[in-house]
Design an enzyme around this catalytic site. Structure first.
Site, PDB file in Angstrom:
ATOM      1  N   GLU A   1     -13.421  -2.905  11.055  1.00 24.65           N
ATOM      2  CA  GLU A   1     -13.346  -2.141   9.813  1.00 24.65           C
ATOM      3  C   GLU A   1     -14.379  -2.610   8.799  1.00 24.65           C
ATOM      4  O   GLU A   1     -14.942  -1.796   8.053  1.00 24.65           O
ATOM      5  CB  GLU A   1     -11.937  -2.274   9.225  1.00 24.65           C
TER       6      GLU A   1
ATOM      7  N   GLU B   1       0.816  -1.213   0.000  1.00 24.17           N
ATOM      8  CA  GLU B   1       0.000   0.000   0.000  1.00 24.17           C
ATOM      9  C   GLU B   1       0.856   1.272   0.000  1.00 24.17           C
ATOM     10  O   GLU B   1       0.582   2.234   0.709  1.00 24.17           O
ATOM     11  CB  GLU B   1      -0.960  -0.003   1.193  1.00 24.17           C
TER      12      GLU B   1
ATOM     13  N   ASP C   1      -8.129  -9.295   3.419  1.00 15.79           N
ATOM     14  CA  ASP C   1      -7.973  -8.182   4.364  1.00 15.79           C
ATOM     15  C   ASP C   1      -9.079  -8.160   5.408  1.00 15.79           C
ATOM     16  O   ASP C   1      -9.977  -7.320   5.334  1.00 15.79           O
ATOM     17  CB  ASP C   1      -7.948  -6.845   3.597  1.00 15.79           C
TER      18      ASP C   1
END
Length: 697
Positions: A389, A287, A361
């Site tokens: 999340e 990332e 993820d």
């Protein structure tokens, strides 16, 4: 591995949690809410002078009333215990023994370990035993952690924000540290010690080099001083390019002697300030973060260079295997295995490779990561996400214990009977290092984690890090008894709500193995239609691959062949839709909408049924919680009731938006009698939330 639950025999004297209905309660006390003695304290003797032993004694005094048997807190080396011939074998440095003994003609309860940390963990274990219905008479408890490093990863930024945080600002007030040491830092450490957590990474894996400057080292040292008596070491996430940004070097190539020298000097500086500093956590070549691959070097080259810098001080390196770069456009799920499997056995002996529970993820459901079992010569440290999340932020009730145990119980297929837990705790290959990391859900909110029920996920992580064989249901029950009291209706109802809650989130966000269907950036709400982002693997459409004919990602040999990264027995099962669990079916297979499922429904009708089931479960939790109103304090009841209402509304949103989109693709009607989405697809696509919490920046 067989899941276990220790059931204490009810004998005579037990400690009761706060009665109900209780006085106003803001949730600050977490699960440590036993009533303070009102008729005198228990007789607790601390044999020894360490601050940690004193804390163990204080915890027992603050919770236990007079009338308890006398208690002695000690370590195994205490001269007073020599005549007792107690068995401390197998307890290691952190295990504990609790049992009745006779000293100098006096019967007392001994709480002891080979170290003062073991005694502290024993004190909390005794309090947990009593608070969950156990008794003090003839109690005998012994336990040692199966996992060596039990660490929280805080994704906290230096400006006070928290990436993927939903409980307010960072607990660490970097601005007033090191001078002001907020009492909450002590309360934080106490809560972690009560569930066996022994390490904390203070800063975000997307690290700033500033974290390694002298002022911030001093701030970290102040926190380390607070945490030390509670058995907690601090760690720092580091930015791989720090030698360039702070040291003025032209490169961060780990093979460059000047780079290695810079890191060695930096490690020496940190250890002068924090003698028991744990080591470094590294996110590299992922990332946009810099890493050794920028210079043609390997992850092992980078990890080993850092490991050499901290090894003289007893430090370790946790090197993340979350490599999310534009290196395998065919299937993002394959990247970590592709990069790390060839490096097995090439990492230094003080390096753990930190692997997420699944290959994408932290989705509400993913199959276990194929690296578990595939790197037998390398200690692998599992990484879970405690913060939600992808499971409704702070407002959705989603107990993650079943998610954690689902992964830990999974059979790797590399050895007969080997589970992910066997790999993680080191039993599979007898590694000296083992670890479990959890991305923390803790912030400055008064209730620590944004809601009462989010506290259960912090609690469950700690208990499973200590013993990966515990059952999610037993942990939920223990947490409920310590948090809400021991009333049977409350305990049974809350435990039942919790145990189905994560599956409900899976149902209304991504049933049957669908994943990564959330909106872009903030990850709040549905966005399965997103298909226009710069890189293919950023788009939800990349993951579901729905078209008029079917839906799902083909990861068999005819597709990306991600199944080939698993051991042969597991790969064989996942390669065939008939032997793939339906809960993961569309993760591995692209299937026609009219495929018949085990229920007899078509795939499309089954998907719709799952969406409806998820929404219905939230409504059921609302009704269950309503029934408990007379037995729960008003403040916590009301906040939970409000959040359940939000969850019900957002579950319907997820369901309606998703069905509206799928129908635009497959051109199929809803099954007879099924409610249509409240709005058309354009309405759902138009929703925008630029200020949703927890966004990376």
């Amino acid at each position: 591995m067989k899941r276990i639950r220790a059931w204490a025999t009810a004998l005579s004297l037990s400690l009761v949690a706060l009665p109900f209905p209780a006085m106003a309660d803001d949730g600050y006390a977490l699960w440590l809410r036993t009533a303070a003695p009102t008729v005198g304290q228990a007789d607790v003797r601390v044999s020894g002078t360490s601050p940690t032993l004193e804390l163990a004694g204080s915890e027992l005094r603050r919770a236990l009333p007079s009338g308890m048997p006398p208690i002695m807190v000690a370590t195994a080396s205490d001269p007073a215990l020599r005549t007792l011939r107690l068995n401390f074998g197998g307890l290691g440095e952190e295990g504990y023994l609790i049992r009745a003994v006779t000293l100098q003609g006096r019967t007392m309860l001994l709480v002891a370990g080979n170290s003062d940390r073991g005694a502290l963990y024993g004190a909390f274990a005794l309090l947990r035993h009593l608070a969950t219905g156990g008794t003090a008479d003839r109690v005998e408890l012994r336990s040692a952690p199966k996992v060596k490093l039990r660490v929280l990863n805080h994704w906290d930024n230096l400006d006070g924000s928290i990436e993927r945080g939903y409980a307010g600002q960072s607990l660490w007030d970097w601005w007033t540290l090191p001078d002001f040491r907020d009492p909450r830092y002590t309360d934080y450490a106490r809560a972690n010690a009560s569930i066996g957590i022994n390490g904390t990474v203070l800063n975000n894996v997307n690290a700033k080099a500033d974290s390694l400057t002298a002022p911030y080292i001093a701030k970290a040292a102040a926190l380390a001083d607070v945490f030390r008596p509670w058995g907690i070491r601090v760690y720092l996430s580091v930015k791989f390019s720090a030698p360039i940004e702070l040291g003025g070097l032209k490169t961060a190539d780990p093979r460059d002697p000047a780079v290695a020298a810079w890191w060695k000097a930096k490690a020496d500086e940190i250890y002068r300030a924090i003698p028991d500093f744990g080591g470094f956590l590294v996110k590299a070549n992922s990332e946009g973060q810099p890493g050794p691959r920028d210079y043609g070097a390997s992850h092992a080259d980078g990890a080993n260079m850092l490991a050499a810098a901290v090894k003289p001080h007893g430090g370790i390196v946790m090197w993340r295997a979350f490599v999310y770069a534009e290196t395998d456009p065919e299937d993002r799920a394959k990247q970590a295995y592709t990069e790390f499997k060839p490096l097995d056995g090439k990492f230094a002996d003080n390096v753990l490779v930190q692997v997420k529970n699944g290959a994408i993820d932290f989705q509400p459901r993913e199959p276990f990561h194929p690296l578990f079992g595939a790197m037998p010569r390398t200690p692998l440290m599992i990484e879970f996400q405690i913060t939600k999340e992808y499971l409704g932020f702070a407002t959705h009730l989603a107990y993650l214990g079943p998610l954690f145990t689902e992964v830990l119980d999974a059979k790797t297929g590399w050895k007969p009977g080997e589970t992910v837990a066997d790999v993680v705790d080191g039993a599979a290959e007898h590694h000296a290092l083992s670890g479990m990391a959890g991305v923390a859900n803790i912030g400055r909110d008064r209730d620590w984690s944004g809601s009462t029920f989010n506290q259960a996920n912090w609690y469950a992580f700690g208990r499973l890090a200590w013993d990966p064989d515990l059952s999610a249901q037993a942990i939920a029950r223990d947490w409920t008894e310590q948090t809400f009291g021991t009333d049977r209706q409350v305990v049974d109802t809350v435990t039942a709500m919790m145990m189905g809650s994560r599956e409900a989130v899976v149902d209304y966000t991504g049933p049957l193995g669908l994943a990564h269907l959330m909106a872009t950036g903030h990850h709040y709400g549905p966005g399965p239609w997103v298909a226009d982002l710069a890189r293919p693997e950023w788009n939800p459409a990349y993951y579901h691959r729905a078209d008029a004919g079917g839906i799902g990602f083909d990861r068999t040999a005819k597709g990306s062949n991600a199944v080939g990264q698993y051991a042969a027995p597991v790969a064989k099962a996942f390669a065939d839709p008939a032997t793939t669990p339906e809960s993961m079916l569309l993760w591995f297979h692209h299937l026609p909408w009219d495929r018949r499922m085990a229920s007899g429904r078509t795939l499309w009708d089954e998907m719709v049924a799952h969406y409806d089931r998820g929404v219905a479960y939230v409504g059921q939790m609302q009704r269950q919680w309503d029934m408990l109103r007379p037995k729960i304090d008003a403040e916590r009841w009301q906040k939970t009731a409000t959040y359940l209402a939000i969850q019900e509304k957002e579950a319907r949103w997820w369901r309606d938006a998703s069905l509206a989109y799928w129908m635009s693709v497959n051109h199929r009607p809803l099954p007879a009698g099924v409610r249509a989405p409240e709005h058309d697809l354009a309405w759902y696509k138009a929703r925008s939330f630029p200020y949703a919490p927890g966004q990376a920046h």
